[in-house]
Design an enzyme around this catalytic site. Structure first.
Site, PDB file in Angstrom:
ATOM      1  N   LEU A  77       0.861  -1.173   0.000  1.00 54.21           N
ATOM      2  CA  LEU A  77       0.000   0.000   0.000  1.00 54.21           C
ATOM      3  C   LEU A  77       0.899   1.224   0.000  1.00 54.21           C
ATOM      4  O   LEU A  77       1.988   1.212   0.585  1.00 54.21           O
ATOM      5  CB  LEU A  77      -0.897   0.042   1.244  1.00 54.21           C
ATOM      6  N   ASP A  78       0.448   2.309  -0.647  1.00 55.29           N
ATOM      7  CA  ASP A  78       1.193   3.559  -0.582  1.00 55.29           C
ATOM      8  C   ASP A  78       1.350   3.988   0.872  1.00 55.29           C
ATOM      9  O   ASP A  78       0.498   3.697   1.719  1.00 55.29           O
ATOM     10  CB  ASP A  78       0.455   4.673  -1.328  1.00 55.29           C
ATOM     11  N   ALA A  79       2.408   4.744   1.132  1.00 57.57           N
ATOM     12  CA  ALA A  79       2.641   5.230   2.494  1.00 57.57           C
ATOM     13  C   ALA A  79       1.445   6.012   3.028  1.00 57.57           C
ATOM     14  O   ALA A  79       1.079   5.891   4.200  1.00 57.57           O
ATOM     15  CB  ALA A  79       3.897   6.103   2.525  1.00 57.57           C
ATOM     16  N   THR A  81      -1.707   5.720   2.220  1.00 55.03           N
ATOM     17  CA  THR A  81      -2.971   4.971   2.218  1.00 55.03           C
ATOM     18  C   THR A  81      -3.096   4.148   3.495  1.00 55.03           C
ATOM     19  O   THR A  81      -2.122   3.552   3.959  1.00 55.03           O
ATOM     20  CB  THR A  81      -3.036   4.037   0.993  1.00 55.03           C
ATOM     21  N   ARG A 178      -5.307   6.460  -7.535  1.00 53.46           N
ATOM     22  CA  ARG A 178      -5.046   7.898  -7.452  1.00 53.46           C
ATOM     23  C   ARG A 178      -4.973   8.530  -8.841  1.00 53.46           C
ATOM     24  O   ARG A 178      -5.553   9.598  -9.079  1.00 53.46           O
ATOM     25  CB  ARG A 178      -3.756   8.131  -6.665  1.00 53.46           C
TER      26      ARG A 178
END
Length: 247
Positions: A77-79, A81, A178
């Site tokens: 997961l993105d930082a 998110t 995104r």
């Protein structure tokens, strides 16, 4: 005059993890012999990066639960998110999870608060995505030269100048949700890369749920994470009713 002493930051191997054992264990949503599913906090990278900043992997030693090795990431997961993140507890489990995630056998559900609204109440974003590398960093853009990317979306509610979306990516491209939302003219709230940064606000993107068909003889495992505190106000403005206010 003597210069004042300054404290040097501890190297990654010696500094305390960003979450205490009690904190990371309190974020475990599901556990069995193969996997752990945790509720990732927003603003914390899942693994080490060039900056050497604290990351979630530094906490995994507290998640052994009797096994000789800590669990490892089965996906990313993105930082920025928050939400559902799956870990494999040993190499055999990671291999099995790798096969699931590389195909379309898992179902991921995200919630986002976006600026404005998408073109319809439900639909599909299908722009191919291309990663762009420069000296100043990298980002992802919609491009015919990119890899196929498919995200299904549905509007769950509207608020003043914003919309609550449920999104189900059918592919797993970097920054897929995104970029797709931004390309549709409705960037995720507080998206500093593809929308507009908002001082003091975190990205309003949450990994809400995942379905994992781990066994051929048992029902799929479904795990859900409650939305994070920083998204509650916007969600409620769009019609969300928290569980403790549902009566």
């Amino acid at each position: 005059m003597a210069q004042p002493l300054t404290r040097r930051p501890l190297p990654p191997s010696r500094r305390p993890p960003p979450l205490s054992p009690e904190e990371i264990q309190g974020r475990v949503l599901y556990r069995d012999g193969l996997i752990l599913v945790i509720d990732k906090p927003a603003g914390l990278a899942v693994h080490a990066g060039p900056s050497g900043a604290p990351n979630l992997e530094e906490c995994f030693d507290a998640l052994r639960y009797g096994l000789p090795r800590p669990p490892a990431l089965a996906h990313r997961l993105d930082a920025d998110t928050s939400g559902v993140l799956v870990l494999g507890r040993h190499p055999k489990a990671l291999s099995k999870l790798g096969r699931l995630f590389s195909g379309r056998d898992t179902e991921k559900t995200y919630w986002a608060i976006v600026e404005g609204a998408p073109p319809a109440e439900q639909g599909v974003f299908e722009w191919p995505l291309l990663k762009v590398n420069t000296r100043n960093g990298w980002w992802v853009k919609a491009s015919d030269k990119g890899q196929p990317a498919v995200t299904r979306y549905k509007v769950l509610g509207h608020g003043p100048g914003m919309t609550w979306l449920e999104l189900k990516p059918e592919t797993g491209r970097t920054h897929q949700i995104r970029v797709h939302c931004a390309q549709a003219g409705c960037p995720v709230v507080a998206d500093r890369l593809y929308g507009a940064a908002k001082p003091g606000q975190l990205l309003h993107l949450h990994s809400r749920a995942i379905v994992l068909p781990l066994s051929k003889t048992k029902p799929p495992i479904r795990v859900e994470a409650a939305p994070p505190p920083h998204m509650i106000e916007a969600l409620m403005a769009c019609g969300y009713v928290p569980a403790d206010h549902s009566r």
